[in-house]
Design a protein around this motif. Structure first.
Motif, PDB file in Angstrom:
ATOM      1  N   PRO A 167      -3.860   0.878  -2.584  1.00  0.00           N
ATOM      2  CA  PRO A 167      -3.680  -0.537  -2.280  1.00  0.00           C
ATOM      3  C   PRO A 167      -3.225  -1.297  -3.524  1.00  0.00           C
TER       4      PRO A 167
ATOM      5  N   CYS B  59       0.863  -1.174   0.000  1.00  0.00           N
ATOM      6  CA  CYS B  59       0.000   0.000   0.000  1.00  0.00           C
ATOM      7  C   CYS B  59       0.899   1.223   0.000  1.00  0.00           C
TER       8      CYS B  59
ATOM      9  N   ALA C  85      -3.925  -6.306  -3.082  1.00  0.00           N
ATOM     10  CA  ALA C  85      -4.326  -6.438  -1.685  1.00  0.00           C
ATOM     11  C   ALA C  85      -5.631  -7.213  -1.545  1.00  0.00           C
TER      12      ALA C  85
ATOM     13  N   PHE D 141      -3.964  -2.625   6.293  1.00  0.00           N
ATOM     14  CA  PHE D 141      -3.639  -1.290   5.789  1.00  0.00           C
ATOM     15  C   PHE D 141      -4.611  -0.246   6.352  1.00  0.00           C
TER      16      PHE D 141
ATOM     17  N   LEU E  33     -11.202  -0.854   1.352  1.00  0.00           N
ATOM     18  CA  LEU E  33     -10.415   0.045   2.175  1.00  0.00           C
ATOM     19  C   LEU E  33     -11.243   1.248   2.615  1.00  0.00           C
TER      20      LEU E  33
ATOM     21  N   VAL F 185      -6.027  -5.606   3.223  1.00  0.00           N
ATOM     22  CA  VAL F 185      -6.780  -4.355   3.279  1.00  0.00           C
ATOM     23  C   VAL F 185      -7.099  -3.986   4.722  1.00  0.00           C
TER      24      VAL F 185
ATOM     25  N   THR G 131      -9.957  -1.004  -3.210  1.00  0.00           N
ATOM     26  CA  THR G 131     -10.192   0.387  -2.814  1.00  0.00           C
ATOM     27  C   THR G 131     -11.548   0.537  -2.141  1.00  0.00           C
TER      28      THR G 131
END
Length: 282
Positions: A71, A63, A74, A82, A106, A79, A103
């Motif tokens: 990311p 990341c 991932a 992160f 995340l 995730v 994404t």
């Protein structure tokens, strides 16, 4: 050697392992790969930290945490790790951007603390091509922007950015960082434009990220008075010709799903969808 499943900030000595992860998806990762190849993993040179996720001691996901949070390769566990690290650090980025699946996951984890976002673009088709189009003649008037044309190209760059992102790149630091980035692209021969008889920019685009395996076109813009005149496809074909000849064997871009004219122009030039990005803008 890490023997557990964990995340940590990578160090310069982790460069080869990080490049191996990036190389798994050379098109989707072109932006971050290009930065890492130039700057390595030193945070000061890279413009941010690179976080790594290890599965049983093996680096499997990354990341990038700089002006953007990105990311890379991932999965769900990476995730989550992160997101935990990002929450602890606090939001320092102006956007989260990357492949739509990771994404989205995340952002779902970060939104309670980092939200609301200024804009969320959940589906941005990722498009690629590796050849020049049939039936579209590259615009012969599209050429590389010269270093002495910075003052001419900057207003078009600012207009494109403001239209695309919704805020001016001149806000905050007066545009110093943005101007430096444009100057970098012009200086490296990766900025292209067509000028009218009065020297005004009527079409422009840049090759924003470049590796030996893939490059990414960005900043495509047609002056408002020329929109709908068929200038975009020949202009893109010209930039594509430069990209394939001088930069990389595969050329990519990503586009907002609601930008129907742009998507149509890219398809005419031979770009095809291979995935999707997502952007969260603050």
């Amino acid at each position: 050697m890490l023997t557990q499943t964990t995340s940590r900030v990578l160090e310069p000595s982790d460069l080869d392992a990080a490049l191996a992860v990036l190389d798994r998806e050379p098109v989707a990762n072109a932006f971050v790969t290009s930065r890492v190849q130039i700057a390595g993993l030193d945070p000061w040179r890279l413009g941010g930290e690179m976080w790594g996720w290890y599965e049983d001691g093996i680096l499997t996901s990354l990341c990038y945490a700089g002006a953007n949070l990105v990311p890379i390769c991932a999965g769900p566990r990476a995730v989550r790790a992160f997101a935990d690290r990002a929450r602890r650090a606090g939001r320092r980025c102006s956007s989260i951007v990357g492949p739509s699946g990771a994404t989205s996951d995340l952002w779902r984890l970060l939104e309670p603390q980092w939200g609301p976002a200024r804009d969320v673009r959940r589906h941005q088709p990722l498009m690629v091509t590796d050849r020049l189009p049939d039936g579209i003649t590259p615009d012969p008037y599209v050429r590389r922007v010269r270093k002495d044309e910075m003052e001419t190209i900057m207003p078009a760059c600012v207009a494109m950015f403001t239209e695309e992102v919704g805020v001016s790149p001149l806000a905050g630091d007066g545009g110093l960082l943005y101007q430096a980035r444009v100057a970098e692209l012009v200086g490296s021969g990766r900025a292209f434009a067509r000028f009218d008889a009065d020297g005004k920019v009527v079409f422009k685009a840049e090759i924003g990220a470049a590796t030996d395996r893939a490059c990414q076109i960005q900043g495509v813009w047609v002056a408002p008075e020329y929109r709908g005149t068929g200038m975009a496809a020949p202009g893109m074909a010209a930039v594509l010709r430069y990209a394939l000849a001088d930069v990389a064997p595969v050329v990519s871009l990503y586009v907002n799903d609601f930008n129907t004219p742009a998507r149509r122009a890219y398809q005419r030039v031979g770009f095809r969808e291979v995935g999707a990005f997502m952007s969260v803008l603050f």
